[in-house]
Motif scaffolding. Sequence first.
Motif, short mmCIF file in Angstrom:
data_model
loop_
_atom_site.label_atom_id
_atom_site.label_comp_id
_atom_site.label_asym_id
_atom_site.label_seq_id
_atom_site.Cartn_x
_atom_site.Cartn_y
_atom_site.Cartn_z
N LYS A 169 46.97 -12.28 10.32
CA LYS A 169 46.85 -11.96 8.91
C LYS A 169 46.93 -13.21 8.04
CE LYS A 169 48.09 -7.11 8.93
NZ LYS A 169 48.82 -6.02 8.26
N LEU A 179 44.52 -4.76 10.31
CA LEU A 179 43.77 -5.88 9.73
C LEU A 179 42.44 -5.44 9.13
CD1 LEU A 179 43.82 -8.98 9.33
CD2 LEU A 179 42.74 -9.19 11.59
N LEU A 226 45.73 -12.94 4.33
CA LEU A 226 46.50 -11.80 3.87
C LEU A 226 47.98 -12.14 3.84
CD1 LEU A 226 44.75 -8.95 5.88
CD2 LEU A 226 44.55 -9.38 3.42
N GLY A 259 51.68 -12.31 4.81
CA GLY A 259 52.37 -12.12 6.09
C GLY A 259 53.86 -11.99 5.87
N GLN A 299 43.15 -3.56 5.76
CA GLN A 299 43.65 -4.41 4.68
C GLN A 299 42.60 -5.41 4.21
OE1 GLN A 299 47.53 -5.97 5.73
NE2 GLN A 299 48.48 -3.99 5.28
N LEU A 300 41.79 -5.91 5.13
CA LEU A 300 40.73 -6.83 4.71
C LEU A 300 39.69 -6.13 3.85
CD1 LEU A 300 40.18 -8.96 7.95
CD2 LEU A 300 41.06 -9.78 5.75
N THR A 341 48.40 -4.90 13.27
CA THR A 341 49.19 -4.67 12.06
C THR A 341 50.22 -5.75 11.77
OG1 THR A 341 50.94 -3.40 13.18
CG2 THR A 341 48.99 -2.18 12.44
N GLN A 362 50.99 -11.13 12.85
CA GLN A 362 51.29 -11.76 11.56
C GLN A 362 50.51 -13.07 11.42
OE1 GLN A 362 55.54 -12.05 11.78
NE2 GLN A 362 55.85 -9.84 11.54
N HIS A 387 48.06 -0.20 7.84
CA HIS A 387 48.41 -1.62 7.94
C HIS A 387 47.48 -2.45 8.82
CE1 HIS A 387 52.19 -0.97 5.84
NE2 HIS A 387 52.45 0.05 6.63
#
Length: 284
Positions: free
Chosen positions: A273, A89, A278, A280, A92-93, A60, A270, A87
């Motif tokens: 991401k 990965l 994504l 960060g 969110q992807l 996350t 982070q 949250h």
Amino acid sequence: MKVWIALDGVGHPLDAPGGSAWEQALPTLRPLVDRGAALDATLGVPGQPQSGTGQSCWLTGQDAVRVMGEHFGPHPGPTLQRLLAQHSLPVQLVQAGARVALANHYAPAFFEAQRRRSRLGCFPFSIQAARLPLNPPGLPLVPASLGLDYRAPWLAHTMSLSDVSALGTALGGAARAWDLLILDLWFSDLLGHAGRDPTPVEVMRAARTYLCRVDALIEGLLSSGAEVVLSSDHGNMENLLIKAHTLARVPLAASWTDVRGPLHVVHGGQWLKTWMGLPGTAEF
């Protein structure tokens, strides 16, 4: 062609005692780790880092230890599950339209055990939270043991070292059709918990063999042209004089670049991401 290899319970060689499983020829793995970063897994909180909070930090990019108020694991409970479901990965992807898969092979016994009592680890939980299947079709799936027996003395029966390398090459080739493939290599933590002083010969042999197989897997992946990231959630197998988790720093390494900037496992999440494009919360 991006592959994230998430080791479980392997501290950085800089924090390993003399005579550890890291002290052997690992021609692909060791240079990769040495070019990377050694990240703090304790986050300033007393106690031994655990997989539940450690893996949640990686998945996350958030401080799951602070969320829980302590190191927690091995499996995520309701609080960490909520964090991962929102949250992580994979979630969110997928929301961003990416193709993601967990390339672990899960045997029928795993699914039978889950039917009796659901206790998913952070990685399979996040995959299912993203509405993705375990054992995704069309991929050469990887057993977390990399061909070792699941019980002592953990001998290599099902796959040779060349088989592991060929599997890495096949997985890297398959990665062309995906935005990210993830491998949850939890078997190292199982071996780490077999440690004690003096370390049994078969435990050290199995740990050394496992790192050799991680080395072969990565060699195969790189031969296919894949970008590979390597991480770990907490220390354990790097110190087989004890059977508990350790306070060792953990690796974050990337095949195409030196890693500089991240200091701890939240930064590591982070960084992942950012690698995947994504938003960060930190700049490195």
